[in-house]
Design a protein around this motif. Structure first.
Motif, PDB file in Angstrom:
ATOM      1  N   LEU A 241       0.826  -1.206   0.000  1.00  0.00           N
ATOM      2  CA  LEU A 241       0.000   0.000   0.000  1.00  0.00           C
ATOM      3  C   LEU A 241       0.859   1.254   0.000  1.00  0.00           C
ATOM      4  O   LEU A 241       0.579   2.212  -0.736  1.00  0.00           O
ATOM      5  CB  LEU A 241      -0.933   0.011   1.215  1.00  0.00           C
ATOM      6  N   MET A 242       1.924   1.275   0.808  1.00  0.00           N
ATOM      7  CA  MET A 242       2.772   2.460   0.886  1.00  0.00           C
ATOM      8  C   MET A 242       3.506   2.716  -0.433  1.00  0.00           C
ATOM      9  O   MET A 242       3.743   3.869  -0.796  1.00  0.00           O
ATOM     10  CB  MET A 242       3.773   2.323   2.034  1.00  0.00           C
ATOM     11  N   GLN A 243       3.834   1.660  -1.150  1.00  0.00           N
ATOM     12  CA  GLN A 243       4.454   1.828  -2.472  1.00  0.00           C
ATOM     13  C   GLN A 243       3.413   2.265  -3.501  1.00  0.00           C
ATOM     14  O   GLN A 243       3.673   3.126  -4.341  1.00  0.00           O
ATOM     15  CB  GLN A 243       5.104   0.512  -2.922  1.00  0.00           C
ATOM     16  N   TYR A 244       2.221   1.684  -3.405  1.00  0.00           N
ATOM     17  CA  TYR A 244       1.151   1.973  -4.371  1.00  0.00           C
ATOM     18  C   TYR A 244       0.748   3.443  -4.352  1.00  0.00           C
ATOM     19  O   TYR A 244       0.605   4.069  -5.404  1.00  0.00           O
ATOM     20  CB  TYR A 244      -0.063   1.085  -4.061  1.00  0.00           C
ATOM     21  N   ILE A 245       0.570   4.008  -3.147  1.00  0.00           N
ATOM     22  CA  ILE A 245       0.054   5.378  -3.059  1.00  0.00           C
ATOM     23  C   ILE A 245       1.109   6.438  -3.379  1.00  0.00           C
ATOM     24  O   ILE A 245       0.793   7.625  -3.415  1.00  0.00           O
ATOM     25  CB  ILE A 245      -0.569   5.659  -1.673  1.00  0.00           C
ATOM     26  N   LYS A 246       2.346   6.014  -3.616  1.00  0.00           N
ATOM     27  CA  LYS A 246       3.355   6.984  -4.057  1.00  0.00           C
ATOM     28  C   LYS A 246       3.039   7.482  -5.467  1.00  0.00           C
ATOM     29  O   LYS A 246       3.394   8.598  -5.835  1.00  0.00           O
ATOM     30  CB  LYS A 246       4.746   6.342  -4.031  1.00  0.00           C
ATOM     31  N   LYS A 247       2.364   6.639  -6.271  1.00  0.00           N
ATOM     32  CA  LYS A 247       2.076   6.993  -7.651  1.00  0.00           C
ATOM     33  C   LYS A 247       0.582   6.964  -7.988  1.00  0.00           C
ATOM     34  O   LYS A 247       0.188   7.373  -9.076  1.00  0.00           O
ATOM     35  CB  LYS A 247       2.821   6.051  -8.597  1.00  0.00           C
ATOM     36  N   HIS A 248      -0.240   6.466  -7.061  1.00  0.00           N
ATOM     37  CA  HIS A 248      -1.670   6.324  -7.345  1.00  0.00           C
ATOM     38  C   HIS A 248      -2.500   6.908  -6.208  1.00  0.00           C
ATOM     39  O   HIS A 248      -2.008   7.089  -5.097  1.00  0.00           O
ATOM     40  CB  HIS A 248      -2.041   4.847  -7.532  1.00  0.00           C
ATOM     41  N   ASP A 249      -3.783   7.170  -6.503  1.00  0.00           N
ATOM     42  CA  ASP A 249      -4.684   7.654  -5.468  1.00  0.00           C
ATOM     43  C   ASP A 249      -5.550   6.499  -4.953  1.00  0.00           C
ATOM     44  O   ASP A 249      -5.329   5.339  -5.297  1.00  0.00           O
ATOM     45  CB  ASP A 249      -5.546   8.807  -5.987  1.00  0.00           C
ATOM     46  N   PHE A 250      -6.572   6.846  -4.154  1.00  0.00           N
ATOM     47  CA  PHE A 250      -7.407   5.824  -3.519  1.00  0.00           C
ATOM     48  C   PHE A 250      -8.703   5.541  -4.280  1.00  0.00           C
ATOM     49  O   PHE A 250      -9.542   4.786  -3.795  1.00  0.00           O
ATOM     50  CB  PHE A 250      -7.757   6.260  -2.087  1.00  0.00           C
ATOM     51  N   LYS A 251      -8.863   6.146  -5.459  1.00  0.00           N
ATOM     52  CA  LYS A 251     -10.147   5.974  -6.168  1.00  0.00           C
ATOM     53  C   LYS A 251     -10.446   4.515  -6.491  1.00  0.00           C
ATOM     54  O   LYS A 251     -11.594   4.098  -6.452  1.00  0.00           O
ATOM     55  CB  LYS A 251     -10.156   6.817  -7.453  1.00  0.00           C
ATOM     56  N   VAL A 252      -9.429   3.748  -6.822  1.00  0.00           N
ATOM     57  CA  VAL A 252      -9.653   2.337  -7.171  1.00  0.00           C
ATOM     58  C   VAL A 252     -10.286   1.589  -6.006  1.00  0.00           C
ATOM     59  O   VAL A 252     -11.132   0.707  -6.203  1.00  0.00           O
ATOM     60  CB  VAL A 252      -8.330   1.657  -7.610  1.00  0.00           C
ATOM     61  N   PHE A 253      -9.895   1.951  -4.770  1.00  0.00           N
ATOM     62  CA  PHE A 253     -10.501   1.309  -3.604  1.00  0.00           C
ATOM     63  C   PHE A 253     -11.947   1.745  -3.442  1.00  0.00           C
ATOM     64  O   PHE A 253     -12.793   0.976  -2.962  1.00  0.00           O
ATOM     65  CB  PHE A 253      -9.698   1.636  -2.348  1.00  0.00           C
ATOM     66  N   GLY A 254     -12.257   2.981  -3.853  1.00  0.00           N
ATOM     67  CA  GLY A 254     -13.625   3.456  -3.810  1.00  0.00           C
ATOM     68  C   GLY A 254     -14.515   2.655  -4.746  1.00  0.00           C
ATOM     69  O   GLY A 254     -15.610   2.207  -4.361  1.00  0.00           O
ATOM     70  N   TYR A 255     -14.052   2.452  -5.977  1.00  0.00           N
ATOM     71  CA  TYR A 255     -14.824   1.654  -6.945  1.00  0.00           C
ATOM     72  C   TYR A 255     -14.993   0.217  -6.449  1.00  0.00           C
ATOM     73  O   TYR A 255     -16.068  -0.380  -6.578  1.00  0.00           O
ATOM     74  CB  TYR A 255     -14.130   1.658  -8.306  1.00  0.00           C
ATOM     75  N   TYR A 256     -13.925  -0.321  -5.884  1.00  0.00           N
ATOM     76  CA  TYR A 256     -13.978  -1.693  -5.370  1.00  0.00           C
ATOM     77  C   TYR A 256     -15.008  -1.817  -4.263  1.00  0.00           C
ATOM     78  O   TYR A 256     -15.789  -2.780  -4.220  1.00  0.00           O
ATOM     79  CB  TYR A 256     -12.598  -2.112  -4.860  1.00  0.00           C
ATOM     80  N   ARG A 257     -15.038  -0.842  -3.354  1.00  0.00           N
ATOM     81  CA  ARG A 257     -15.994  -0.865  -2.251  1.00  0.00           C
ATOM     82  C   ARG A 257     -17.431  -0.854  -2.756  1.00  0.00           C
ATOM     83  O   ARG A 257     -18.292  -1.561  -2.236  1.00  0.00           O
ATOM     84  CB  ARG A 257     -15.770   0.340  -1.334  1.00  0.00           C
ATOM     85  N   ILE A 258     -17.683  -0.032  -3.769  1.00  0.00           N
ATOM     86  CA  ILE A 258     -19.039   0.056  -4.319  1.00  0.00           C
ATOM     87  C   ILE A 258     -19.471  -1.292  -4.894  1.00  0.00           C
ATOM     88  O   ILE A 258     -20.587  -1.770  -4.635  1.00  0.00           O
ATOM     89  CB  ILE A 258     -19.114   1.155  -5.389  1.00  0.00           C
ATOM     90  N   VAL A 259     -18.598  -1.908  -5.670  1.00  0.00           N
ATOM     91  CA  VAL A 259     -18.900  -3.216  -6.269  1.00  0.00           C
ATOM     92  C   VAL A 259     -19.140  -4.257  -5.177  1.00  0.00           C
ATOM     93  O   VAL A 259     -20.110  -5.026  -5.232  1.00  0.00           O
ATOM     94  CB  VAL A 259     -17.759  -3.665  -7.200  1.00  0.00           C
ATOM     95  N   LEU A 260     -18.259  -4.287  -4.180  1.00  0.00           N
ATOM     96  CA  LEU A 260     -18.402  -5.258  -3.092  1.00  0.00           C
ATOM     97  C   LEU A 260     -19.693  -5.009  -2.316  1.00  0.00           C
ATOM     98  O   LEU A 260     -20.399  -5.959  -1.948  1.00  0.00           O
ATOM     99  CB  LEU A 260     -17.205  -5.179  -2.144  1.00  0.00           C
ATOM    100  N   GLY A 261     -20.018  -3.745  -2.073  1.00  0.00           N
ATOM    101  CA  GLY A 261     -21.239  -3.420  -1.350  1.00  0.00           C
ATOM    102  C   GLY A 261     -22.478  -3.913  -2.078  1.00  0.00           C
ATOM    103  O   GLY A 261     -23.405  -4.453  -1.450  1.00  0.00           O
ATOM    104  N   VAL A 262     -22.495  -3.755  -3.381  1.00  0.00           N
ATOM    105  CA  VAL A 262     -23.623  -4.231  -4.189  1.00  0.00           C
ATOM    106  C   VAL A 262     -23.712  -5.756  -4.118  1.00  0.00           C
ATOM    107  O   VAL A 262     -24.804  -6.326  -3.977  1.00  0.00           O
ATOM    108  CB  VAL A 262     -23.479  -3.764  -5.653  1.00  0.00           C
ATOM    109  N   ILE A 263     -22.561  -6.421  -4.184  1.00  0.00           N
ATOM    110  CA  ILE A 263     -22.532  -7.887  -4.106  1.00  0.00           C
ATOM    111  C   ILE A 263     -23.066  -8.369  -2.757  1.00  0.00           C
ATOM    112  O   ILE A 263     -23.878  -9.296  -2.686  1.00  0.00           O
ATOM    113  CB  ILE A 263     -21.096  -8.420  -4.328  1.00  0.00           C
ATOM    114  N   VAL A 264     -22.605  -7.738  -1.677  1.00  0.00           N
ATOM    115  CA  VAL A 264     -23.069  -8.115  -0.338  1.00  0.00           C
ATOM    116  C   VAL A 264     -24.573  -7.919  -0.213  1.00  0.00           C
ATOM    117  O   VAL A 264     -25.296  -8.797   0.273  1.00  0.00           O
ATOM    118  CB  VAL A 264     -22.334  -7.287   0.750  1.00  0.00           C
ATOM    119  N   PHE A 265     -25.071  -6.771  -0.704  1.00  0.00           N
ATOM    120  CA  PHE A 265     -26.507  -6.475  -0.621  1.00  0.00           C
ATOM    121  C   PHE A 265     -27.324  -7.501  -1.415  1.00  0.00           C
ATOM    122  O   PHE A 265     -28.305  -8.060  -0.907  1.00  0.00           O
ATOM    123  CB  PHE A 265     -26.782  -5.074  -1.151  1.00  0.00           C
TER     124      PHE A 265
END
Length: 275
Positions: A241-265
């Motif tokens: 994670l610490m290496q990833y965020i040096k060059k990327h933001d957290f939006k990908v985790f946001g999209y992932y959360r939305i997809v997972l939330g829909v699956i759980v629901f």
């Protein structure tokens, strides 16, 4: 052997999801529908605590030098800065400790269900995307931990309280809070890791005292196995994670959360209709 394989798998899930802002509870509540430990309820409750304890130990190992104010390798100034860091961590921990002690049982009773988890996954996923887009091109106020002021630390601690609601993600809430108040991604993530030490250690101790230690030799070995697996996996995930965020933001985790939330629901809604 089968139970040991289940323990290993659940330890891997915990080690990955505890530190990424994607909600360990959201994953475990779904995974446990398919990978159920065939052991008594008290053991399962304790197991969920122990694997989180293993994740905490990974943070302590990785950041031991940075968190150790008594290191002989540090100058007097560096030692003082480390002490100041701990003061900020302790102050930021207070809101969660106070509110957690007061409302822990209430939250477990009223909010620990799949629909709350799904809602929190989706809501915070959307917030991650919005906040990251809003901060594009904006220079953070705190790009080093030493620039994180006590009011900023306390504000992040306030966001950590929100993580009491299952599906929010403790790391997700505090990282999001850090970004909102002007911390860089790396500062928000590291401070989140450090906050986990007193909060999760205290929570784990509270749960251990609540459930007791009356376990068989086999159960104890399974608890130890889960703790070790979570510990090892957490080391790799934190470094990733610490290496990833040096060059990327957290939006990908946001999209992932939305997809997972829909699956759980959808999964629990369909399961409820078919039951």
């Amino acid at each position: 052997m089968l139970e040991a394989l289940k323990v290993i798998f659940l330890g891997i899930v915990e080690g990955i999801t505890e530190w990424l802002p994607i909600s360990s509870t959201g994953h475990l509540i779904l995974v446990e529908e398919f990978v159920k430990l065939s052991l008594r309820h008290e053991f399962v409750e304790m197991f969920n605590v122990v694997i989180q304890f293993g994740a905490i130990l990974a943070v302590i190992l990785i950041y031991f030098n940075k968190l150790n104010p008594f290191s002989a390798k540090k100058s007097e100034k560096q030692k003082m800065m480390t002490i100041q860091l701990w003061i900020k961590v302790i102050i930021a921990t207070l809101p969660a400790m106070v509110i957690g002690l007061l409302f822990d049982d209430f939250v477990d009773k009223h909010f620990m269900n799949a629909y709350v988890v799904a809602a929190m996954l989706i809501i915070y996923g959307i917030l991650f995307i919005i906040i990251e887009k809003k901060h594009e091109g904006v220079t953070p106020q705190a790009t080093k931990l030493s620039q994180l002021t006590i009011p900023m630390a306390l504000a992040i601690g306030g966001f950590q309280v929100l993580a009491m609601i299952p599906g929010t993600s403790r790391s997700g809430a505090t990282i999001l809070g850090g970004l909102i108040i002007g911390a860089s991604r790396s500062v928000a993530a590291e401070f989140t890791f450090f906050l986990a030490i007193p909060v999760m250690f205290g929570w784990s101790l509270l749960k251990m005292l609540k459930f007791g230690f009356a376990f068989t030799g086999q159960e104890f070995l399974l608890l130890l196995l889960g703790c070790v697996v979570s510990f090892v996996v957490s080391i790799f995930v934190i470094k990733f994670l610490m290496q990833y965020i040096k060059k990327h933001d957290f939006k990908v985790f946001g999209y992932y959360r939305i997809v997972l939330g829909v699956i759980v629901f959808l999964y629990f809604t369909v399961s409820g209709l078919l039951a």
